[in-house]
Design an enzyme around this catalytic site. Structure first.
Site, PDB file in Angstrom:
ATOM      1  N   GLY A 329      -5.159  27.730  28.164  1.00 16.12           N
ATOM      2  CA  GLY A 329      -4.023  28.298  27.466  1.00 16.12           C
ATOM      3  C   GLY A 329      -4.337  29.620  26.785  1.00 16.12           C
ATOM      4  O   GLY A 329      -5.101  30.453  27.297  1.00 16.12           O
ATOM      5  N   SER A 330      -3.769  29.821  25.606  1.00 19.30           N
ATOM      6  CA  SER A 330      -3.820  31.128  24.934  1.00 19.30           C
ATOM      7  C   SER A 330      -5.210  31.551  24.483  1.00 19.30           C
ATOM      8  O   SER A 330      -5.401  32.712  24.091  1.00 19.30           O
ATOM      9  CB  SER A 330      -2.874  31.121  23.727  1.00 19.30           C
ATOM     10  OG  SER A 330      -1.533  30.916  24.138  1.00 19.30           O
TER      11      SER A 330
END
Length: 604
Positions: A329-330
């Site tokens: 993810g981020s």
């Protein structure tokens, strides 16, 4: 008279000659037999003599110890006793008792000795009537039928374990029972003082002392050593009279790990608290020295007690930090920004237009939660903008961008050589669409382990130098490979500091006393046909920003309820681990002291 006298003398002479002849014959026979045994065929006599007088003693070695980097014991060997039996000796002892009784009662014990069927029945009856064998089963806490099977199932056997690693009290009691054919064997048992705190890292051994998991298996040959052997001759009283040969034992090596037990304990406590607080399925955390690649802490939850494997279910024994894969993810967004700086597509002072907050790429939709308009690179990381990093990725050649992910270690092991380590899932040679490149920039289309994320963030802390991770204490700084310039890397690290500022995705996470650079991450878990309703929360970062020393990555898998963002689930654990670890290492604080404030409105 003379004739009678002569006849008597003749008989005496003849008898004397006969006796002398017999004696001479016996003497010559003995001489011939002795010559035959000692000159012609001496081997058999020597063999029979050796059976009675020669003994071989094994010079055992205990398994080597495992220490942390400061000399704290992580795995030691303690002496224990095992109980074994000689079924053949037991059978002979029973036969001797049966025959003695038959002789006392006036039976033809010799005929009984030749009658195998009858003798077998009486031996078994004697065994069944003797209460000491049932008492032995009770002392060992074994079923009597299991003990009977081992002792009487096959009387021709010479060795069978009854129970391994019994207590000293049990061993002394059995010794006092004086059971024929039942013996005690000195052995050693592995003991792990830190228990579940270091279980996944250290691993365990089997009952024979062979490493089967973790460090115990990695360094099994070095920790084992080689037993020696001493061949001696004893006299009839059992006294040693001669040493025939002696093979020196090879002492095992002790292993010093990179782990700092103090930091390991803090990391385990913080991770376990996060997993329990958010009712997560599992979690992992790693602390790495950015200058050496040494793993100072590696923990997983749930864990297990390595001193009692009876309650250690397989899912508890998995070293999730090394084996389990997730889309990060981020937490990968800083890498996309750094790629743009490295290629020259953007400058640290540039802004990216994210209007209108979404875009279509190759039939896929990239979007932010709202339209953020013009964003600086620092703001892109601060609010975790998908649009920002996706637009940067579209400025770069696909081959360059994908190759960069390979260079930082995705799709290959971290170099730690831990048992069961996964290389991750990354396929650089396939065809990539523009949309897939965009998703790669914000942490999808690639699956990594927590250890691989720790290696990436250690590279951020080391100024763009990528080093392999190691669990062995290093005396010198290992050589690394420069992937990015120090200037660009430090610029991104300073941008990541904004995550902790007002409006950032970790605004309520404070690392007490230190400037920290980090990134939150929240990814949906893939299921068959797409993505499901479960999430993985990440928090990764380095500190202190002024001179990075540690990289910490915390992963919380499948938190229950509505609280699932990485900043909320993994952020507090990150702050606790980072601040306490830096203090333990006597790293000077680089900002004013602040209080820790918890909050519930963090984002991904």
């Amino acid at each position: 008279m003379n004739k009678q006298k002569q006849k008597t003398q003749s008989i005496i002479t003849w008898r004397f000659a006969l006796v002398c002849g017999v004696m001479l014959t016996v003497f010559m026979t003995l001489v011939a037999r002795a010559a035959f045994l000692q000159v012609i065929e001496p081997d058999k006599a020597i063999e029979e003599n050796d059976k009675r007088t020669v003994r071989v003693e094994k010079l055992n070695v205990q398994r080597g110890m495992i220490f942390d980097r400061n000399g704290k014991e992580l795995a030691v060997s303690v002496p224990v006793v095992s109980v074994y039996a000689d079924p053949l000796a037991i059978d002979k002892a029973l036969a001797k008792k049966v025959l003695r009784k038959a002789r006392k009662e006036g039976e033809d014990y010799k005929a009984l000795e030749q009658n195998d069927a009858e003798l077998k029945i009486r031996k078994q009856a004697w065994y069944d009537d003797e209460l000491r064998w049932k008492e032995l089963a009770d002392v060992l806490r074994l079923k009597p039928e299991n003990v009977d099977e081992r002792l009487r199932g096959d009387p021709s056997r010479r060795f069978v374990y009854l129970k391994r690693q019994v207590t000293a009290v049990v061993a002394n009691y059995i010794r006092q029972m004086r059971l024929p054919g039942v013996h005690l064997l000195d052995e050693s048992k592995r003991f792990y003082p830190s228990g579940e705190v270091t279980a996944h890292m250290i691993g365990v051994t089997d009952i024979d002392g062979k490493g089967i998991e973790g460090v115990e298996r990695m360094f099994d040959s070095a920790l084992t050593g080689t037993a020696g052997k001493r061949t001696i001759r004893k006299d009839a009283q059992g006294r040693e009279v001669q040493v025939l040969s002696e093979e020196q034992r090879v002492e095992p090596e002790d292993v010093y790990l990179s782990i700092d037990l103090r930091i390991q304990a803090i990391a385990y406590r913080a991770l376990k608290s996060a997993v329990l607080s958010y009712k997560a399925t599992s979690g992992s955390a790693i602390v790495v020295d950015v200058h050496t690649g040494e793993i100072l802490a590696l923990v997983n939850s749930p864990s297990f007690n390595p001193n009692d494997l009876s309650t250690a279910a397989p899912y508890k024994r998995r070293n999730r930090a090394m084996t389990d894969l997730f889309e990060p993810g981020s937490t990968l967004k800083p890498l996309a920004v750094l790629a743009g700086l490295n290629y020259g597509a953007v400058k640290a002072t540039d802004t990216i237009d994210t209007y209108p907050g979404w875009m279509n790429l190759s039939g896929g939709l990239v979007k932010d939660t709202r339209n953020n308009g013009e964003l600086s690179l620092r703001e892109i990381l601060k609010i975790s903008s998908n649009m920002g990093v996706a637009k940067i990725s579209q400025m770069l050649p696909k081959e360059y961008f994908i190759n960069l992910y390979q260079q930082v270690g995705f799709g290959e092991p971290t170099g730690s050589n831990m048992i069961g380590e996964s290389a991750g899932l990354f396929y650089p040679n396939r065809r990539w669409s523009n949309f897939e490149i965009a998703t790669l920039s914000y942490g999808y289309a690639v699956s990594v382990s927590t250890a691989q994320m720790a290696r990436l963030y250690a590279m951020f802390g080391a100024g763009g130098i990528l080093r392999p991770l190691t669990i062995v204490k290093q005396d010198e700084i290992p050589e690394g490979k420069r992937i990015f310039s120090e200037q660009d890397t430090h610029a991104v690290v300073e941008m990541m500091e904004s995550v902790f500022e007002r409006g950032g995705t970790a605004r309520n996470v404070k690392v007490d006393g230190y400037r920290a650079a980090g990134k939150t991450g929240t990814s949906e878990k893939a299921v068959a046909g797409g993505y499901g309703d479960e999430y993985v929360g990440y928090f990764a970062g380095v500190a202190p920003v002024s001179d990075p020393r540690l990289a910490v990555v915390v992963m919380v898998n499948e938190p229950a309820g509505d609280v699932y963002y990485g900043g909320q689930t993994a952020g507090p654990a990150f702050a606790e681990i980072m601040s306490n670890a830096l203090r333990i290492l006597n790293v000077a604080p680089d900002k004013e002291r602040v209080a820790y404030i918890s909050g519930a409105d963090n984002d991904a």
